[in-house]
Design an enzyme around this catalytic site. Structure first.
Site, PDB file in Angstrom:
ATOM      1  N   SER A  25       0.835  -1.210   0.000  1.00  0.00           N
ATOM      2  CA  SER A  25       0.000   0.000   0.000  1.00  0.00           C
ATOM      3  C   SER A  25       0.866   1.255   0.000  1.00  0.00           C
ATOM      4  CB  SER A  25      -0.889   0.003   1.258  1.00  0.00           C
ATOM      5  OG  SER A  25      -1.501   1.258   1.437  1.00  0.00           O
ATOM      6  N   TYR A  60      -1.380  -0.672  10.794  1.00  0.00           N
ATOM      7  CA  TYR A  60      -1.729  -1.304   9.500  1.00  0.00           C
ATOM      8  C   TYR A  60      -0.610  -1.063   8.492  1.00  0.00           C
ATOM      9  CZ  TYR A  60      -3.359  -1.387   4.755  1.00  0.00           C
ATOM     10  OH  TYR A  60      -3.424  -1.586   3.402  1.00  0.00           O
ATOM     11  N   LYS A  81       2.326  -3.664   6.533  1.00  0.00           N
ATOM     12  CA  LYS A  81       2.656  -3.734   5.094  1.00  0.00           C
ATOM     13  C   LYS A  81       4.156  -3.524   4.904  1.00  0.00           C
ATOM     14  CE  LYS A  81      -1.435  -4.361   3.282  1.00  0.00           C
ATOM     15  NZ  LYS A  81      -1.778  -5.638   2.614  1.00  0.00           N
TER      16      LYS A  81
END
Ligand code: WQD
Length: 332
Positions: free
Chosen positions: A124, A148, A152
């Protein structure tokens, strides 16, 4: 080529499944249904005519993962499965680290045991520092600001280290910007549980009266109209980026990293006004305070994916809005 899609019933996974099937790939999908629905299997059949094999498995269930790999004989994995709500990740970091990182390590262990040496990883743009000046290139500074985003980032690093230790293992890391839109059939699309965090599903639910009005998070950013700017990419274009990566994965050694974006930034009000223009003036909004953690302006440099994968987006914001509207209309 036979490909396993982890998280294959989710928003991006299901659209990628359609593109792979329609380009002759044999696929299995694996999903724990935490943020997806099993009826997507039937919708994939309605769209493609193919019945995909669905494994209801969690990445943390190593025995089931092992059994699936022992039977699957996969040539590659596209790894979508993971928790993805930024706000939730700040409330439940351990759940995010365990699910996303331990889950990925389990996946890589199964791939190693069963000699599956190709992975495409769903990363992302939120791994980038918001101090970078857009357009963001793949060598921009990395500094994720929430758990989050850090999952990643850590998974990218784990995959890089694994490639270094296993010379016949190849990886493509795809950094998504802001996927929106839906398949033209209106059968699959972005359908988050509960109140949407992301802009487009919130807009479509306001348009159908499921939510009262949109809150625009701040209009005092240093952008043309003061609202946040993002690189919105049609989810079908995004899916085709995975196809482009899969078609190239045997042409290089080690790992490659690519942005998947249009290279064009649109503001929140650009999106709202475009949506109202093409879908009928249905979205009321109010300006409220900024959302903590939001960056002012994020959009991709898409050059590397174009030069090395031959990938370029084709769909414009109008089509992204119309297809999102069409999905919400069908989504009872
Ligand atoms: C877009 C713009 C908001 C909702 C996040 C994740 C990223 C990826 C995509 C998973 C911003 C504004 C939004 C609303 C608003 N997710 N907004 N009102 O924050 O760019 O990226 O989703 O991979 O990792 O970080 O996307 O859609 O939440 O916000 O004004 O109700 O819309 O401020 O400018 P974001 P978003």
């Amino acid at each position: 080529m036979k490909v396993l899609l982890t998280g294959g019933l989710g928003y991006i996974g299901s659209h990628t499944a359609v593109e792979l099937i329609e380009n002759g790939f044999e696929i299995d999908v694996m999903d724990n249904l935490y943020n997806s629905s099993e009826d997507v299997v039937e919708k994939l059949k309605q769209i493609t005519g193919k019945q995909v094999k669905f494994h209801k498995i969690d990445l943390l269930d190593m025995d089931s993962m092992d059994k699936m790999f022992s039977e699957g004989k996969y040539d590659a994995v596209i790894h979508f499965a993971g928790l993805k709500a930024v706000g939730e990740s700040t409330q439940k970091p351990l759940m995010y680290y365990e699910n996303n990182i331990t889950g990925t390590i389990n996946l890589l262990k199964c791939m190693e045991k069963y000699n599956v040496n190709n992975i495409i990883f769903s990363s992302s743009a939120c791994v980038y520092s918001d101090k970078n000046v857009a357009p963001f290139t793949e060598d921009a500074i990395l500094n994720p600001i929430n758990p989050y985003g850090r999952t990643k980032y850590f998974i990218e690093e784990i995959i890089k280290d694994y490639c270094f230790a296993n010379k016949n293992f190849k990886a493509v890391i795809l950094r998504y910007f802001n996927p929106i839109g839906a398949h033209e059939s209106g059968l699959i699309g972005e359908n988050p549980n509960g109140i949407p965090n992301n802009l487009m599903p919130y807009i479509t639910r306001v348009a159908f009266g499921k939510l009262k009005e949109l809150s625009v998070f701040g209009n005092d950013y240093d952008t043309p109209d003061g609202t946040g700017v993002r690189d919105y990419i049609h989810v079908v274009d995004l899916a085709r980026g995975h196809l482009a990566a899969l078609n190239k994965i045997n042409s290089f050694e080690g790992y490659k990293i690519y942005n998947l974006g249009t290279g064009h930034g649109y503001s929140v009000l650009d999106v709202v006004n475009t949506f109202n223009k093409v879908c009928g003036n249905k979205v009321k909004y109010k300006i409220v305070d900024r959302r903590p953690g939001d960056a002012a302006c994020v959009f991709a440099s898409p050059e590397k994916a174009l030069n090395e994968l031959g990938f370029k987006t084709t769909k414009e914001l109008e089509e992204m809005c119309l297809s999102s509207y069409n999905f919400e209309k069908n989504n009872k």
